[in-house]
Motif scaffolding. Structure first.
Motif, PDB file in Angstrom:
ATOM      1  N   PRO A  17      -5.422   0.854  14.664  1.00 27.21           N
ATOM      2  CA  PRO A  17      -5.668  -0.537  15.062  1.00 27.21           C
ATOM      3  C   PRO A  17      -4.965  -0.955  16.348  1.00 27.21           C
ATOM      4  CG  PRO A  17      -5.383  -0.415  12.699  1.00 27.21           C
ATOM      5  CD  PRO A  17      -5.072   0.957  13.236  1.00 27.21           C
ATOM      6  N   TRP A 110      -0.400  -4.606   7.367  1.00 27.22           N
ATOM      7  CA  TRP A 110      -1.178  -4.354   8.597  1.00 27.22           C
ATOM      8  C   TRP A 110      -0.565  -5.104   9.777  1.00 27.22           C
ATOM      9  CZ3 TRP A 110      -4.262  -8.202  11.039  1.00 27.22           C
ATOM     10  CH2 TRP A 110      -5.154  -7.744  12.020  1.00 27.22           C
ATOM     11  N   TYR A 355     -12.733  -5.652   0.901  1.00 32.99           N
ATOM     12  CA  TYR A 355     -12.635  -4.994   2.206  1.00 32.99           C
ATOM     13  C   TYR A 355     -13.362  -5.778   3.289  1.00 32.99           C
ATOM     14  CZ  TYR A 355     -11.979  -1.148   5.478  1.00 32.99           C
ATOM     15  OH  TYR A 355     -11.582  -0.386   6.563  1.00 32.99           O
ATOM     16  N   TYR A 360      -8.892  -4.499   8.224  1.00 35.00           N
ATOM     17  CA  TYR A 360      -9.283  -3.232   8.843  1.00 35.00           C
ATOM     18  C   TYR A 360     -10.776  -3.204   9.181  1.00 35.00           C
ATOM     19  CZ  TYR A 360      -4.760  -1.207   7.669  1.00 35.00           C
ATOM     20  OH  TYR A 360      -3.417  -0.921   7.599  1.00 35.00           O
ATOM     21  N   THR A 361     -11.093  -2.483  10.241  1.00 29.76           N
ATOM     22  CA  THR A 361     -12.493  -2.327  10.616  1.00 29.76           C
ATOM     23  C   THR A 361     -13.120  -1.204   9.792  1.00 29.76           C
ATOM     24  OG1 THR A 361     -11.845  -0.863  12.435  1.00 29.76           O
ATOM     25  CG2 THR A 361     -12.109  -3.217  12.935  1.00 29.76           C
ATOM     26  N   PHE A 364     -12.359   2.822   9.051  1.00 29.37           N
ATOM     27  CA  PHE A 364     -11.322   3.239   8.114  1.00 29.37           C
ATOM     28  C   PHE A 364     -11.788   3.214   6.653  1.00 29.37           C
ATOM     29  CE2 PHE A 364      -9.086   1.320  11.783  1.00 29.37           C
ATOM     30  CZ  PHE A 364      -8.423   2.444  12.241  1.00 29.37           C
ATOM     31  N   LYS A 393     -16.834  -5.126  13.834  1.00 27.72           N
ATOM     32  CA  LYS A 393     -15.999  -4.337  12.923  1.00 27.72           C
ATOM     33  C   LYS A 393     -16.537  -2.915  12.739  1.00 27.72           C
ATOM     34  CE  LYS A 393     -13.491  -6.478   9.831  1.00 27.72           C
ATOM     35  NZ  LYS A 393     -12.992  -7.216   8.650  1.00 27.72           N
ATOM     36  N   TYR A 396     -15.449  -1.425  16.470  1.00 28.41           N
ATOM     37  CA  TYR A 396     -14.102  -1.834  16.883  1.00 28.41           C
ATOM     38  C   TYR A 396     -14.239  -2.538  18.233  1.00 28.41           C
ATOM     39  CZ  TYR A 396      -9.135  -1.763  15.812  1.00 28.41           C
ATOM     40  OH  TYR A 396      -7.873  -2.131  15.441  1.00 28.41           O
TER      41      TYR A 396
END
Length: 469
Positions: A17, A110, A355, A360-361, A364, A393, A396
């Motif tokens: 990230p 994160w 999720y 997170y994108t 992952f 997402k 990224y």
């Protein structure tokens, strides 16, 4: 566009990230880019609307435990106002307070690991924007009386109510198209054309996005919907894998198709109609819709939003005078009854994994949510990701060279041997994009400098996954 930050042979090898092969989108110090405009004007306007709308909700509240509920509501308004002040004064992104939904540890770990010193104006666009919506949700989620309150519901429902004439026209058209498809299923040319119409309508439905156009008037909404219905926008698809997607879909008989939803209301209707056609024509035996568990990005679909649309379709009179003819109402009621039947039978299913509203994108997914990836998405034949945020997402949100192949940008979810076909349907509302021919991009920049975030251009892109020949 930017050059690679790392000149090694494989710029994707150490992707994290906070360690990306190209620069993330960050607010420009001189205020010249769309990220700055969003942080300085567009998103604060959304937050102001949340505060103002909630203020009136609290002031008008007269239900159970009114005194305590109103008092708590006023305190929540104070927390939202504090959040707005933090944005305006470029304060650090602080840890989230636990609202019991089960993902706060993930969020805070994160932040601490990848963005420990980040402020609003120094953090990447995708970082601060998703953090904002998750933090708004914690303000309400930690409360006693307002924990189940959808602070975007009124705006979502009122926008759909204003769309009913367009809704009727669209449903009537798809009803006819579906009947023709069922009657002439062996004519591949006709089925191909029908698929193109349905897929493109689903793409352009993404233009009616309340997080991008928070002040969208009914007149502008109707103009957008008219262009969607006419197909006028289709020349503005700057990267178009429609025929490659059809080559996969036509092979599926009673398969599984997943749709990772974006906006509720008129866009959701387009997605529901696409699923209706896919099931009715026999390509999908099951459609799984992926919704958000919490209110998200103003108009993103929750389970409640989905069920509300089906409910209204079955009984359109509940929204009052809609301007629809009796024939249109009958068509909508019949479709609504069919959709309710699909849900009851399990032909359509709703899932709302955490999720989708996490930090997170999607690259992952195979390592960070093995259940969602390994037990859900890889069981699908085709997964359709709708909208701008899902696209950001997926790839990224970086200063990608526009010619970067879409498959390269999404990484592990393209290369996993179990991967389904992944389709992105996105109208571009942020200045990051992949898979566009350089000559086409150069032409667009000459015509319209803001083409990447104007919401006027779109992509239909494919990662074939295990369908790769």
């Amino acid at each position: 566009m930017a050059t690679a930050a790392d000149s090694s042979a494989d710029p994707f090898a150490d992707f994290a990230p906070n360690k990306t092969p190209y620069k993330p989108l960050v607010a420009a110090a001189d205020g010249s880019n769309f990220t700055y405009e969003s942080l300085h004007n567009r998103v604060p306007h959304i937050l102001t609307d949340v505060i103002n709308d909630f203020y009136h909700t609290v002031a008008d509240y007269s239900g159970p435990e009114a005194e305590a509920t109103v008092a708590e509501g006023k305190a929540l308004i104070g927390e939202l106002s504090k959040l707005k002040h933090e944005m305006a004064t470029d304060k650090p992104l602080t840890p989230l307070e636990d609202d019991g939904r089960g993902d706060i540890d993930t969020w805070n770990e994160w932040l601490a690991k990848f963005f420990p010193k980040a402020t609003w104006y120094s953090a990447p666009f995708l970082t601060w924007e998703t953090y904002l919506y998750r933090r708004i949700a914690t303000v309400f989620g930690r409360s006693k009386h307002w924990a189940q309150f959808d602070f975007f519901a009124q705006k979502k429902e009122s926008t759909f109510r204003a769309s009913m004439v367009a809704v009727a026209k669209l449903c009537s058209r798809v009803d006819v198209l579906t009947k023709e498809s069922i009657a002439d299923k062996e004519n591949e040319t006709k089925m191909h054309l029908a698929f193109i119409e349905m897929l493109h309508s689903s793409l352009w439905g993404n233009q009616t996005d309340l997080s991008m156009f928070p002040g969208l008037s009914n007149e502008k909404l109707e103009e957008m919907q008219a262009r969607i219905s006419s197909g006028e926008n289709n020349s503005k698809i700057v990267s178009n894998d429609t025929d490659r997607i059809w080559d996969i879909v036509k092979q599926i008989q009673q398969g599984r198709i997943d749709i990772v939803l974006d906006n509720s209301g008129f866009e959701l209707l387009q997605d529901v109609l696409l699923a209706h056609w896919l099931v009715s024509a026999g390509y999908a035996g099951k459609v799984v819709f992926h919704t958000k568990r919490i209110p998200w990005y103003v108009s993103d679909v929750t389970n409640t939003d989905f069920h509300w649309l089906v409910y209204v379709a079955q009984d359109p009179e509940i929204i009052g005078d809609s301007g629809m003819s009796d024939q249109d109402k009958d068509t909508l009621k019949r479709l609504g009854k069919t959709w309710a039947g699909f849900l009851a039978a399990g032909t359509w299913e709703l899932k709302d994994a955490l999720y989708w509203t996490g930090p997170y994108t999607f690259r992952f997914l195979p390592t960070l949510d093995k259940d969602l990836w390994g037990n859900e998405l890889t069981k699908s034949d085709v997964v359709i990701f709708k909208g701008d945020l899902n696209y950001r997402k997926l790839i990224y949100e970086l200063e990608w060279p526009v010619t970067t192949p879409f498959v390269d940008a999404i990484g592990p979810i393209a290369t996993d041997p179990r991967a389904p076909a992944i389709v992105a349907l996105r109208t571009s509302k942020c200045d990051t994009i992949t898979g566009v021919d350089q000559e086409r991009a150069d032409e667009l920049f000459k015509v319209q400098k803001n083409w990447m975030y104007s919401g006027q251009y779109g992509v239909i892109q494919l990662s074939p996954g295990r369908w790769k020949k």
